[in-house]
Design an enzyme around this catalytic site. Structure first.
Site, PDB file in Angstrom:
ATOM      1  N   GLU A   1      26.294 -34.553 -93.248  1.00  0.00           N
ATOM      2  CA  GLU A   1      26.432 -33.439 -94.196  1.00  0.00           C
ATOM      3  C   GLU A   1      25.194 -32.551 -94.261  1.00  0.00           C
ATOM      4  O   GLU A   1      25.293 -31.329 -94.332  1.00  0.00           O
ATOM      5  CB  GLU A   1      26.735 -34.004 -95.581  1.00  0.00           C
ATOM      6  CG  GLU A   1      26.923 -32.939 -96.644  1.00  0.00           C
ATOM      7  CD  GLU A   1      27.097 -33.537 -98.022  1.00  0.00           C
ATOM      8  OE1 GLU A   1      27.050 -32.766 -98.987  1.00  0.00           O
ATOM      9  OE2 GLU A   1      27.258 -34.765 -98.119  1.00  0.00           O
ATOM     10  N   ASP A   2      24.001 -33.161 -94.222  1.00  0.00           N
ATOM     11  CA  ASP A   2      22.775 -32.421 -94.545  1.00  0.00           C
ATOM     12  C   ASP A   2      21.827 -32.187 -93.372  1.00  0.00           C
ATOM     13  O   ASP A   2      20.770 -31.589 -93.556  1.00  0.00           O
ATOM     14  CB  ASP A   2      22.006 -33.153 -95.653  1.00  0.00           C
ATOM     15  CG  ASP A   2      22.776 -33.165 -96.966  1.00  0.00           C
ATOM     16  OD1 ASP A   2      23.598 -32.259 -97.168  1.00  0.00           O
ATOM     17  OD2 ASP A   2      22.561 -34.091 -97.770  1.00  0.00           O
TER      18      ASP A   2
END
Length: 710
Positions: free
Chosen positions: A82-83
């Site tokens: 996600e990051d």
């Protein structure tokens, strides 16, 4: 910026892992740490701490529960997809499909667009449960992730603290409780209490510490007396411990039972752990001879376990120096499952895990909800209901125990047996006496369901049930059986639109056939169904039938009366004749009328749902519910005065709810039935004229435009 003094390091994590993992697995975990540290390089949390310390802390929480190698590795990598620039295929390459599957399950939906924060939360929540259904470790990481976020919540602003704590209290803490993970559940609840109600938390914590300090010697004495007496009676290899109860546990009891702090009896809990079940009951008898038990305060969770598998004997005793204490007695296996919950599965995985079976029972119920829920928001709300049960135990005629939530009915029981049993329920008996399907059940009753193949769910059944499984099963069945109603609604809407928009000339059969051919439908009935389901826009059909593209205001219809049609009135804004209103086409309720400016109407428009401006002409004998809010001084006889003022206008009161503002002021939420807005104005003026009434306004919690105020 200050950094945490007790920061968890990778060396601390590896030290814990060395107690139950092989050397090769610990080395694999360290490799995952190096990958995560590289991926998160340059990223920092609000506290100023390097981001990689977050996944290390998450992994440590799970290591303390002795989760397996794959779960710990996935915990270290859980935010990478996600990051960071790390992709799922990279995780597959370095750590295998199993780890990648878990990480993907935890990752949020970053590639979709959402119309609201609620929808985004609901979509993520639904995805999480679907991933969890194939691997429970997804939820374990999510709970550990939330626990560490709650531990570090002090670094964000007050508004965000409250929002995150409230979400945690509504979703994550109940899930931890449902999965039986007591250590995570207790800490989450305590942190939620601290950040949602900081003043109450401080005051209550101070009072608990103060009372505990003055009685510390007595509590130690009680613990020693219990252990000595048990050993004296021949019980060996026992463990005893004592503790003051958590602040949230005491606060919850004060709120639910309307108690003052001084009225909470069992603030101190003692745990007795013995070898097996027979020793549990033996220890209970010994302790009851040592201290006097309070009548009606004994609970046997061994014979009747909680839904999360928790087993123990609970008793409240009158100890020395007038101190009330709670004693929990359990076996070693029960104690282990009490602390680890579903995590105990990874310790028992080669022995046919009981915790896994319990989790699967719950997941089965969630998958039923998921399959029959129309939207992610609906799934989220119904799952929340499933997370907050106060359990009732009832029996089948064969003696099998069925666990149901508080206020569950006979019909809930039928669906708990099997969906087919619920769908074909004809009548029922409680303790061999005929009863209503809506009858609320009590613990200890025996329920018999009589079925008939010709019996089918009725819309009124939705008001009789409280369990999500029953609700979703009934809705699903009604959708399948509502074809004729959909045809009726679609025809009604299109006919009204044709009359409103047309030039007085009837549509020829030739035009109808051209329209059906162009839209690829065989019959008018097929088209009506699609209109009712909002799968075909009325404006599009009108353009086909009138052969023009731009002169028709096809987003407007006229409705004459509402009886005997699938038309409903939104309870979020309570529209009545005289309001400017719009209708939204829904699958389950047909055309739902909203007041202009209602928040739910605005959200429906933003989501692209089919909506229509409505010219509403009612019949003279029709009345409609509307809600008003009255703010007034707290005086004796005020309710009677308001009811009398409304009755003088010949208006019925359908419902009243009282809200406490403070000692001096109260609020009334009143639902009344009126034929039109003129009568509503008369009611509001009459109530406002009372000397103790400060304001009267039309209630609409979702409405964005100003309310009518008197």
């Amino acid at each position: 910026m200050n950094l945490p003094e007790n920061r968890i390091l990778i060396s601390d994590l590896c030290e814990v892992l060395n107690t139950y993992m092989s050397k090769a697995e610990v080395e694999g975990v360290y490799k995952a740490y190096m990958v995560a540290a590289t991926a998160h390089d340059g990223q920092y949390r609000r506290s100023g701490e390097a981001y990689v310390f977050h996944p290390i802390n998450v992994a440590m929480i799970l290591a303390e529960l002795k989760l397996d190698y794959y779960c710990i590795v996935a915990a270290l990598l859980h935010d990478c997809i996600e990051d960071t620039t790390l992709m799922q295929k990279d995780i597959v390459k370095d750590f295998g499909e199993e780890v990648a599957h878990i990480v993907q399950g935890v990752s949020k939906l970053t590639d979709l667009k959402f119309h609201s924060n609620i929808e985004k939360q609901a979509q993520n929540f639904r995805k999480l449960f679907l991933a969890m259904s194939s691997d429970m470790r997804v939820m374990m990481i999510k709970l550990a992730d939330r626990l560490h976020n709650m531990r570090t919540l002090g670094s964000v602003n007050r508004e965000k603290q409250y929002r995150i704590a409230k979400e945690t209290a509504e979703i994550h803490a109940p899930i931890a409780r449902r999965l039986g993970i007591n250590s995570i559940k207790t800490e989450l609840e305590e942190l939620c209490f601290k950040y949602m109600y900081p003043y109450r938390y401080q005051v209550l914590t101070h009072q608990i510490d103060k009372r505990y300090g003055s009685l510390k010697e007595i509590i130690c004495q009680i613990q020693e007396e219990i252990k000595y007496r048990l050993e004296q009676e021949g019980l060996s290899n026992i463990r005893t411990s004592g503790r003051k109860k958590a602040g949230y546990s005491i606060y919850k009891k004060m709120v639910s039972k309307h108690l003052k702090f001084s009225e909470v009896l069992d603030m101190y809990a003692f745990r007795v752990v013995v070898e097996d079940v027979s020793e549990c009951y033996q220890a209970l008898g010994i302790i009851h001879n040592l201290y006097k038990p309070l009548p009606g305060k004994f609970k046997d969770y061994i014979a009747l376990p909680k839904v999360n598998g928790y087993q123990s004997l609970h008793t409240i005793l009158f100890g020395p120096s007038k101190v009330f204490i709670e004693v929990q007695i359990r076996s070693k296996d029960m104690d282990f499952i009490s602390e680890y919950g579903i995590a105990a599965h990874w310790h028992y995985k080669n022995k046919g895990s009981k915790p896994q079976k319990l989790a699967n029972n719950w997941l089965g119920s969630l998958l039923d909800i998921q399959e029959n829920s129309g939207t992610s928001v609906e799934f989220l709300e119904e799952t929340k209901m499933d997370l907050f049960p106060s359990t009732v135990f009832v029996f089948t005629p064969k003696g099998e125990i069925i666990q149901l939530p508080y206020k569950a009915t006979v019909l809930d029981f039928a669906y708990a047996i099997h969906t087919k049993v619920g769908n074909h329920t004809l009548k029922a008996k409680i303790d061999q006496v005929n009863t209503l399907l809506s009858k609320v059940l009590k613990t200890g009753q025996t329920v018999e369901i009589i079925t008939d193949e010709n019996a089918k769910p009725h819309p009124s059944w939705l008001k009789m049930v409280v369990t999500p499984k029953a609700k979703t099963s009934i809705k699903s069945n009604l959708k399948e059986k509502s074809v004729s109603e959909l045809i009726q609604l679609g025809e009604y809407l299109l006919t009204n639109a044709l009359e409103y928009q047309g030039d007085g000339e009837p549509v020829t059969e030739e035009k109808w056939q051209e329209c059906l051919t162009d839209l690829k439908y065989d019959t008018k009935a097929d088209l009506y169904i699609k209109i009712a389901l909002s799968e075909v826009l009325i404006s599009f059909v009108l353009n086909k039938l009138h052969a023009k593209e731009c002169d028709i205001d096809a987003n407007r219809i006229s409705i004459k009366g509402t009886k005997n049609n699938q038309i409903n009135f939104a309870h979020c804004c309570y529209p009545i004749p005289g309001d400017r209103m719009f209708g939204v086409l829904t699958n389950s309720k047909g055309l739902v009328l909203h007041r202009d400016g209602c928040g739910n109407l605005l959200r429906a428009k933003q989501k692209g749902e089919q909506w229509l401006a409505v010219d509403w002409q009612t019949n003279e004998d029709e009345e409609f519910k509307v809600a008003i809010c009255v703010k007034m001084e707290n005086r004796r006889g005020m309710l009677a005065s308001i009811a009398n003022a409304i009755a003088k206008i010949n208006v019925n009161i359908e419902n009243i709810k009282v809200e406490e503002y403070d000692h001096a002021m109260k609020g009334l939420n009143i639902v009344i039935s009126v034929p039109n807005i003129a009568i509503l104005d008369e009611v509001m003026y009459s109530v406002k004229s009372l000397e103790f009434v400060h304001s009267v306004e039309r209630d609409s919690s979702n409405k964005k435009t100003p309310n009518q105020v008197f």
